[in-house]
Design an enzyme around this catalytic site. Structure first.
Site, mmCIF file in Angstrom:
data_model
loop_
_atom_site.group_PDB
_atom_site.id
_atom_site.type_symbol
_atom_site.label_atom_id
_atom_site.label_comp_id
_atom_site.label_asym_id
_atom_site.label_seq_id
_atom_site.Cartn_x
_atom_site.Cartn_y
_atom_site.Cartn_z
ATOM 1 N N ARG A 125 0.823 -1.228 0.000
ATOM 2 C CA ARG A 125 0.000 0.000 0.000
ATOM 3 C C ARG A 125 0.848 1.266 0.000
ATOM 4 N NH1 ARG A 125 -3.570 -2.581 3.905
ATOM 5 N NH2 ARG A 125 -5.151 -3.670 2.675
ATOM 6 N N HIS A 253 -0.564 18.008 -25.842
ATOM 7 C CA HIS A 253 -0.735 16.574 -25.607
ATOM 8 C C HIS A 253 -2.006 16.000 -26.230
ATOM 9 C CE1 HIS A 253 2.679 17.125 -22.996
ATOM 10 N NE2 HIS A 253 2.682 15.859 -22.652
ATOM 11 N N HIS A 271 7.052 10.280 -28.172
ATOM 12 C CA HIS A 271 6.100 11.106 -27.416
ATOM 13 C C HIS A 271 6.444 12.598 -27.529
ATOM 14 C CE1 HIS A 271 3.399 12.428 -24.272
ATOM 15 N NE2 HIS A 271 4.414 12.977 -23.646
#
Ligand code: GLY
Length: 372
Positions: A125, A253, A271
């Site tokens: 976690r 983007h 990218h």
């Protein structure tokens, strides 16, 4: 040397930028190496390239501090951001006995940082991690801000978490081995900061961009520090992108993502290259709406072309039409129902989130750009 704080309540951390830092990172990262020793190695994640280039130096440096590294090495590229690799990494961390107080070290570009960050968000976690970014794109953008994710069949970065690193150590010298094309792709994100929020920085890049691309140490450090200072400010104001502040970092983007999807998220268009062309389209579309002048849109386009980045849609040899590109946009994670917020420009150095953009008009605009 620059130290830039990311001022998040309860999760504040520093970004340190310094020539040669990778060769002495253990001093800077000392608080996060506690609990490790010769018998308990420091977990390091790299890809085969960063492992080949930097692992022996890191092993030797850690040995000087009575420490050792245990390496988890992935293939370079987006294929490492999968459920399968994530599962192996989490299993490896659990087998090593990782605790929630421990820190995992991510040595690589955006792929390694995103993968390690997400593994650390979910293992026990949440355990800690330190970013050692080795590409310009990761140094000016993805290593800071806590966006972590993997890809799935449905798209890129759709499974992830916000999980901030505890420290980011940026050594601009490691960019000496970065291929030219990746350097230019990362530079697109540097230009992004100028275009979205700092006209003075944009002008500086118009004059000094070549020095940055040639990896002139002073120019590079100034470009990285200015970019990260803006990112740190924006992340501190709007960590989870709910207030139209962090969304500004997505300039270029939405168009760019559609282009990446159309070219199959492949080496055909990196990218950063997609973001570069996306920023040209955002500037031209802003001019079409009368928000900036055609001359300003041309200046943005010239800055991108001067860096050797794609600046015309016709550069890509696409066979699709504008409607097909708009279809890709509908799968964007920022889409809300039938609307999609668009990052547009009010001026060079001032982006804003437009919520009144009509997708058929975007398709018609793109048809015009595809026709050249
Ligand atoms: N790369 C955009 C962001 O971190 O928000």
């Amino acid at each position: 040397m620059a130290v830039i704080p990311v001022a998040l309540a309860g999760r504040a951390y520093d970004v340190v930028i310094e020539e040669g830092l990778l060769g002495r990172f253990a001093e800077a990262a000392a608080p996060f190496l506690k609990g490790y020793g010769a018998a308990r190695p420091v977990p390091f994640v790299a890809d085969t390239n960063t492992h080949r280039l930097f692992a022996s130096g890191i092993d030797a440096h850690l040995a000087e501090h009575g420490l050792a590294a245990d390496w988890f090495v992935v293939e370079p590229g987006e294929d490492a951001k999968t459920w399968g690799v994530l599962e192996k990494l989490c299993d490896w961390l659990l087998a090593s006995g990782v605790t929630r107080k421990d820190h995992v070290f991510a040595l690589g570009g955006g792929v390694v940082g995103d993968l390690v960050g997400f593994a650390c968000a979910i293992t026990k976690r949440g355990c800690g991690f330190v970013q050692l970014p080795t590409t310009l794109l990761a140094q000016v953008d993805s290593s800071v801000g806590g966006k972590t994710a993997i890809n799935t069949r449905a798209g890129k970065n759709l499974i992830g978490a916000f999980h901030q690193p505890s420290l980011v150590l940026i050594d601009p010298m490691v960019l000496g081995t970065l291929p030219e094309r990746e350097m230019r792709a990362g530079y697109a994100e540097v230009l992004k900061y100028g275009l979205l929020g700092d006209a003075v920085f944009f002008s500086w890049l118009e004059t000094n961009g070549n020095k940055v691309l040639r990896r002139d140490p002073a120019a590079l450090e100034h470009a990285i520090a200015t970019s990260i200072a803006m990112k740190a400010r924006i992340v501190a104001e709007d960590e989870r992108e709910t207030e139209d502040r962090r969304a500004l970092l997505n300039l270029g983007h939405t168009f760019g993502h559609a282009l990446e999807a159309e070219t199959g998220f492949s080496d055909r268009l990196l990218h950063g290259e997609a973001v570069a062309l996306g920023m040209v389209l955002a500037a031209k579309y802003s001019a079409r709406r009368g928000e900036i002048s055609a001359a300003d849109a041309a200046l943005a386009t010239e800055a991108i072309a001067a860096a050797g980045l794609p600046a015309r849609l016709t550069d890509l040899d696409l066979t699709c039409d504008g409607a097909a590109l708009v279809d890709h946009m509908r799968h964007d994670k920022k889409a809300e129902g039938t609307t999609l917020p668009f990052l547009l420009l009010r001026a060079l150095g001032e982006a804003y989130v437009a919520r009144d953009v009509n997708l058929p008009d975007i398709a018609a605009f793109l048809d015009g750009e595809l026709a050249g």
